[in-house]
Design an enzyme around this catalytic site. Structure first.
Site, short mmCIF file in Angstrom:
data_model
loop_
_atom_site.label_atom_id
_atom_site.label_comp_id
_atom_site.label_asym_id
_atom_site.label_seq_id
_atom_site.Cartn_x
_atom_site.Cartn_y
_atom_site.Cartn_z
N CYS A 225 -19.23 -37.39 6.64
CA CYS A 225 -18.61 -36.07 6.69
C CYS A 225 -17.59 -35.98 5.56
O CYS A 225 -17.14 -36.99 5.03
CB CYS A 225 -17.89 -35.83 8.01
SG CYS A 225 -18.96 -35.87 9.48
N ARG B 78 -14.77 -28.38 6.61
CA ARG B 78 -15.49 -29.65 6.53
C ARG B 78 -17.00 -29.46 6.52
O ARG B 78 -17.53 -28.42 6.92
CB ARG B 78 -15.09 -30.51 7.72
CG ARG B 78 -15.47 -29.95 9.10
CD ARG B 78 -16.77 -30.49 9.70
NE ARG B 78 -16.82 -31.90 9.80
CZ ARG B 78 -16.28 -32.60 10.80
NH1 ARG B 78 -15.69 -31.97 11.80
NH2 ARG B 78 -16.38 -33.92 10.82
N ASN C 202 -16.39 -39.48 11.21
CA ASN C 202 -16.91 -40.78 11.62
C ASN C 202 -16.20 -41.92 10.89
O ASN C 202 -16.00 -41.87 9.66
CB ASN C 202 -18.42 -40.83 11.34
CG ASN C 202 -19.11 -41.91 12.15
OD1 ASN C 202 -18.61 -42.34 13.18
ND2 ASN C 202 -20.28 -42.34 11.69
#
Length: 329
Positions: free
Chosen positions: A2, A17, A80
């Protein structure tokens, strides 16, 4: 994988994002109004709080945000952080918060990054799942407002807060590595490069934009961090125009486009494909979030002003993944 970004311009804050995964979540826009009772595993419920809106899923009538902003423009995203994130059982004497409770607790109580940073002095991220079928995700976090952003990581070394001058976050390794690694690229320039190779013979650029030769373009988190930082630091930002907000939102999406992941570009060990499931950009002053998905490049916009913030129930709004094309006649 990400990538999150944040910047301020035109007296406004823009935050957003890419969510990169190997499967979709059927995510939606979720609004947590001021009177919705937020339940916590180790704390008393929060019955009155700031309104929160963002992208996520709802389980057992509980909002699980991937990214969100409160009504005062304080933004949050979880990314993550496998192998490094460490959450364990609650610690006595600490404010024990589960990672999925974090955006609700911080955005429900605080208006600014400064307040969040102070609050973290007494916080510990523990590992009680919402449900036994939903294990606690291994994440690190970015909080952002018009003054800047911070990164929050809890590893085997404990919980650490980093001032994030880059206003960018990706994934592994820990943030301190990204801080150091960016220094390898200090020779990059948006201008035409000069000959620093040698003074013994002439060298000159033979094409445009050669000052960016060496800028990473790989899908890895380290490469995306450098590229997003370079772009975010150098893009035009629009001020004092009636259309400045829409232009800045558009610029933010262009940055995210440059670090997005295509299907087939990153294959997991099980054969599945990791890709940018969706991209989101929040316009804080106007209390709006823009979303586009991998299948649907048309911007979908949600405005918090259209919702009753004094309600006591969650509101959810579908995000379309169906391809849409505008026909120009």
């Amino acid at each position: 994988m990400c990538t999150a970004i944040s910047f301020s311009s035109n007296n406004n804050h823009y935050f957003g994002r890419n969510l990169d995964l190997n499967y979709p979540f059927k995510e939606s826009i979720i609004v947590t109004p001021r009177k919705y009772e937020i339940r916590f595993k180790c704390l008393e419920p929060m019955k009155d709080h700031y309104a929160i809106f963002g992208v996520g899923i709802s389980k057992f009538d509980y909002p699980l945000y991937f990214d969100c902003v409160n009504e005062y423009g304080l933004g949050f995203a979880g990314l993550n952080f496998p192998e490094f994130a460490k959450f364990s059982k609650p610690i006595e004497g600490k404010i024990n918060i589960q990672p999925y409770e974090l955006p609700l607790y911080m955005l429900g109580k605080y208006k600014t990054v400064k307040e969040v940073k102070e609050a973290f002095k007494n916080v510990y991220l523990s590992n009680i799942p919402l449900d036994e079928k939903l294990p606690v995700s291994t994440l690190h976090f970015i909080f952002s407002d018009s003054t800047g952003s911070i990164v929050v990581e809890q590893t085997s070394d404990g919980l650490k807060i980093y001032d994030n001058k880059f206003n960018v976050l990706t994934n592994n390794p820990p943030f301190y590595f990204h801080e150091l690694n960016v220094n390898q690229y200090l020779n990059l320039t948006t201008k035409e490069p000069s000959n620093r190779f040698t003074n013994k013979f002439e060298l000159k650029p033979f094409s445009k934009a050669m000052g960016s030769v060496g800028l990473p373009g790989a899908s890895s988190s380290v490469s995306r961090f450098v590229k997003a930082t370079y772009l975010l630091a150098n893009i035009d930002r629009y001020e004092n125009r009636v259309d400045a907000d829409s232009l800045n939102v558009n610029q933010a999406f262009h940055v995210l486009n440059n670090v997005s992941t295509l299907k087939g570009e990153s294959i997991m060990d099980d054969g599945s494909e990791e890709y940018t499931v969706y991209s989101s950009i929040y316009d804080a002053n106007n209390q709006q979030v823009y979303v586009k998905t991998y299948e649907n490049n048309c911007l979908q916009v949600f405005n918090l002003k259209n919702v009753d913030l004094l309600d006591n129930k969650l509101s959810q709004f579908e995000i379309s993944h169906n391809e849409e094309t505008k026909i120009i006649k």
